[in-house]
Write a protein that holds these residues in place. Sequence first.
Motif, PDB file in Angstrom:
ATOM      1  N   LEU A 155       0.844  -1.498   0.051  1.00  0.00           N
ATOM      2  CA  LEU A 155      -0.040  -0.034  -0.140  1.00  0.00           C
ATOM      3  C   LEU A 155       1.003   1.171   0.308  1.00  0.00           C
ATOM      4  CD1 LEU A 155      -2.920  -1.145   2.455  1.00  0.00           C
ATOM      5  CD2 LEU A 155      -2.997  -0.783   0.049  1.00  0.00           C
ATOM      6  N   GLY A 156       1.982   1.291   0.689  1.00  0.00           N
ATOM      7  CA  GLY A 156       2.865   2.493   0.566  1.00  0.00           C
ATOM      8  C   GLY A 156       3.523   2.641  -0.809  1.00  0.00           C
ATOM      9  N   ALA A 157       3.701   1.481  -1.223  1.00  0.00           N
ATOM     10  CA  ALA A 157       4.300   1.697  -2.936  1.00  0.00           C
ATOM     11  C   ALA A 157       3.151   2.122  -3.323  1.00  0.00           C
ATOM     12  CB  ALA A 157       4.918   0.126  -3.331  1.00  0.00           C
ATOM     13  N   GLY A 158       1.811   2.003  -3.225  1.00  0.00           N
ATOM     14  CA  GLY A 158       0.727   2.854  -3.975  1.00  0.00           C
ATOM     15  C   GLY A 158       0.856   4.036  -4.050  1.00  0.00           C
ATOM     16  N   VAL A 159       1.015   4.455  -2.703  1.00  0.00           N
ATOM     17  CA  VAL A 159       1.191   5.841  -2.451  1.00  0.00           C
ATOM     18  C   VAL A 159       2.172   6.665  -3.245  1.00  0.00           C
ATOM     19  CG1 VAL A 159       1.401   7.613  -0.535  1.00  0.00           C
ATOM     20  CG2 VAL A 159      -0.009   5.576  -0.179  1.00  0.00           C
ATOM     21  N   CYS A 160       3.307   5.894  -3.260  1.00  0.00           N
ATOM     22  CA  CYS A 160       4.681   6.261  -3.933  1.00  0.00           C
ATOM     23  C   CYS A 160       3.974   6.502  -5.391  1.00  0.00           C
ATOM     24  CB  CYS A 160       5.871   5.686  -3.716  1.00  0.00           C
ATOM     25  SG  CYS A 160       6.478   5.989  -1.999  1.00  0.00           S
ATOM     26  N   TRP A 161       3.496   5.445  -5.883  1.00  0.00           N
ATOM     27  CA  TRP A 161       2.966   5.486  -7.297  1.00  0.00           C
ATOM     28  C   TRP A 161       2.159   6.569  -7.741  1.00  0.00           C
ATOM     29  CZ3 TRP A 161       1.049   0.381  -9.971  1.00  0.00           C
ATOM     30  CH2 TRP A 161       1.210   0.520 -11.193  1.00  0.00           C
ATOM     31  N   ALA A 162       1.180   7.003  -6.875  1.00  0.00           N
ATOM     32  CA  ALA A 162       0.331   8.207  -6.900  1.00  0.00           C
ATOM     33  C   ALA A 162       1.340   9.254  -7.042  1.00  0.00           C
ATOM     34  CB  ALA A 162      -0.502   8.271  -6.012  1.00  0.00           C
ATOM     35  N   LEU A 163       2.212   9.582  -6.318  1.00  0.00           N
ATOM     36  CA  LEU A 163       3.181  10.767  -6.143  1.00  0.00           C
ATOM     37  C   LEU A 163       3.911  10.796  -7.509  1.00  0.00           C
ATOM     38  CD1 LEU A 163       4.127  10.808  -2.376  1.00  0.00           C
ATOM     39  CD2 LEU A 163       2.452  12.186  -3.812  1.00  0.00           C
ATOM     40  N   TYR A 164       4.299   9.505  -8.063  1.00  0.00           N
ATOM     41  CA  TYR A 164       5.160   9.544  -8.993  1.00  0.00           C
ATOM     42  C   TYR A 164       4.433  10.001 -10.344  1.00  0.00           C
ATOM     43  CZ  TYR A 164       7.106   6.855 -13.176  1.00  0.00           C
ATOM     44  OH  TYR A 164       7.584   6.502 -14.432  1.00  0.00           O
ATOM     45  N   ILE A 165       3.176   9.484 -10.346  1.00  0.00           N
ATOM     46  CA  ILE A 165       2.375  10.036 -11.648  1.00  0.00           C
ATOM     47  C   ILE A 165       2.235  11.379 -11.481  1.00  0.00           C
ATOM     48  CG2 ILE A 165       0.133  10.062 -12.587  1.00  0.00           C
ATOM     49  CD1 ILE A 165      -0.162   7.216 -11.513  1.00  0.00           C
ATOM     50  N   LEU A 166       1.888  11.968 -10.344  1.00  0.00           N
ATOM     51  CA  LEU A 166       1.569  13.564 -10.428  1.00  0.00           C
ATOM     52  C   LEU A 166       2.557  14.130 -10.531  1.00  0.00           C
ATOM     53  CD1 LEU A 166      -1.162  13.290  -7.324  1.00  0.00           C
ATOM     54  CD2 LEU A 166      -1.709  13.521  -9.832  1.00  0.00           C
ATOM     55  N   PHE A 167       3.737  14.052  -9.825  1.00  0.00           N
ATOM     56  CA  PHE A 167       4.865  14.905  -9.817  1.00  0.00           C
ATOM     57  C   PHE A 167       5.655  14.582 -10.991  1.00  0.00           C
ATOM     58  CE2 PHE A 167       3.835  15.400  -5.237  1.00  0.00           C
ATOM     59  CZ  PHE A 167       4.057  16.817  -4.871  1.00  0.00           C
ATOM     60  N   GLY A 168       5.612  13.359 -11.636  1.00  0.00           N
ATOM     61  CA  GLY A 168       6.258  13.025 -12.846  1.00  0.00           C
ATOM     62  C   GLY A 168       5.747  13.926 -13.896  1.00  0.00           C
ATOM     63  N   GLN A 169       4.313  13.998 -14.030  1.00  0.00           N
ATOM     64  CA  GLN A 169       3.779  14.666 -15.226  1.00  0.00           C
ATOM     65  C   GLN A 169       4.350  16.234 -15.116  1.00  0.00           C
ATOM     66  OE1 GLN A 169      -0.539  14.926 -15.108  1.00  0.00           O
ATOM     67  NE2 GLN A 169      -0.583  14.738 -17.393  1.00  0.00           N
ATOM     68  N   LYS A 170       4.011  16.697 -13.843  1.00  0.00           N
ATOM     69  CA  LYS A 170       4.631  18.066 -13.916  1.00  0.00           C
ATOM     70  C   LYS A 170       6.182  18.262 -14.031  1.00  0.00           C
ATOM     71  CE  LYS A 170       1.134  19.080  -9.922  1.00  0.00           C
ATOM     72  NZ  LYS A 170       0.951  19.385  -8.348  1.00  0.00           N
ATOM     73  N   ALA A 171       6.952  17.439 -13.663  1.00  0.00           N
ATOM     74  CA  ALA A 171       8.609  17.614 -13.601  1.00  0.00           C
ATOM     75  C   ALA A 171       8.820  17.278 -15.204  1.00  0.00           C
ATOM     76  CB  ALA A 171       9.176  16.519 -13.006  1.00  0.00           C
ATOM     77  N   GLY A 172       8.085  16.315 -15.844  1.00  0.00           N
ATOM     78  CA  GLY A 172       8.388  15.943 -17.270  1.00  0.00           C
ATOM     79  C   GLY A 172       8.000  17.266 -18.211  1.00  0.00           C
ATOM     80  N   ALA A 173       7.027  18.019 -17.719  1.00  0.00           N
ATOM     81  CA  ALA A 173       6.516  18.861 -18.469  1.00  0.00           C
ATOM     82  C   ALA A 173       7.642  20.057 -18.868  1.00  0.00           C
ATOM     83  CB  ALA A 173       5.415  19.842 -18.192  1.00  0.00           C
TER      84      ALA A 173
END
Length: 295
Positions: A155-173
């Motif tokens: 479940l903790g990995a799932g939380v990190c995955w959610a942050l990865y999606i949200l911040f990865g999209q912002k960072a990749g822009a």
Amino acid sequence: MTDQPRSLASTLIPVGLLLIAMASIQSGASLAKSMFPVVGAQGTTTLRLIFASIIMLLLLRPWRARFTASSLRTVVVYGMALGGMNLLFYMSLNTVPLGIAVALEFTGPLAVAIYASRRAMDFLWIGLAVIGLLLLIPTGDTSSGIDLVGAGYALGAGVCWALYILFGQKAGADNGVQTAALGVMIAALFVAPVGIVHAGAALLTPSLIPIAIGVAILSTALPYTLEMVALTRIPARTFGTLMSIEPAFGALSGLLFLHEHLSLAQWLAIACVILASVGATLTMRRVSSPMLATE
């Protein structure tokens, strides 16, 4: 007449990149688990990220990217989320069956998909994905007595995955695939102390180096670069729903490489997640500004 082909290509290309990334991750997982007896999940994660960061630094040269103070903070969070996601998921595999661990981890991106959804039609695809995931979760004796600590790691990995999606999209822009290289380097620095403390000198075992390089390429360098490209071209909710194919890829890999025969319910689950992904892909073409999907 020329707009429609361009629109179709802009939809199919990032979807194809995600499929390749997921196939690559599944291939690398079998190699990674073979390292557990020697260096543990912590050491395996450390070696994977260290070699992946070296490969991506050489290929993508992230030092050429330009960062503001704000964008650099975003990349740091993205990298830490990436490292935490890898470490916690591998830790969960010590005591939790793979199918259950993947299903629990997927609560992260699924939460992103539900939170970012804005139309009733999107919930149909999310609902199908949920049905598929529930059918993929083992039942009966295999689901009884699940280790709570291992489930917590997943479940903790799932939380990190959610942050990865949200911040990865912002960072990749801001800097595209170069952000992925920098993120993996930050992830390696974040996880390395844990792996060194746990595995110590075993991390220097010569026979592990070729395996670690293979895991780094298949499980990190290639898929995360492809995912970074896809993240900047599709909405976060669509990315999250498409990633529901991940458990299906695991089931198919088990059939092909481990000779694990699937039940009727599991095949139905695969059909559900594929249908959900196709539906999300078709709906995605109506979104005019993918980068605003998470805001």
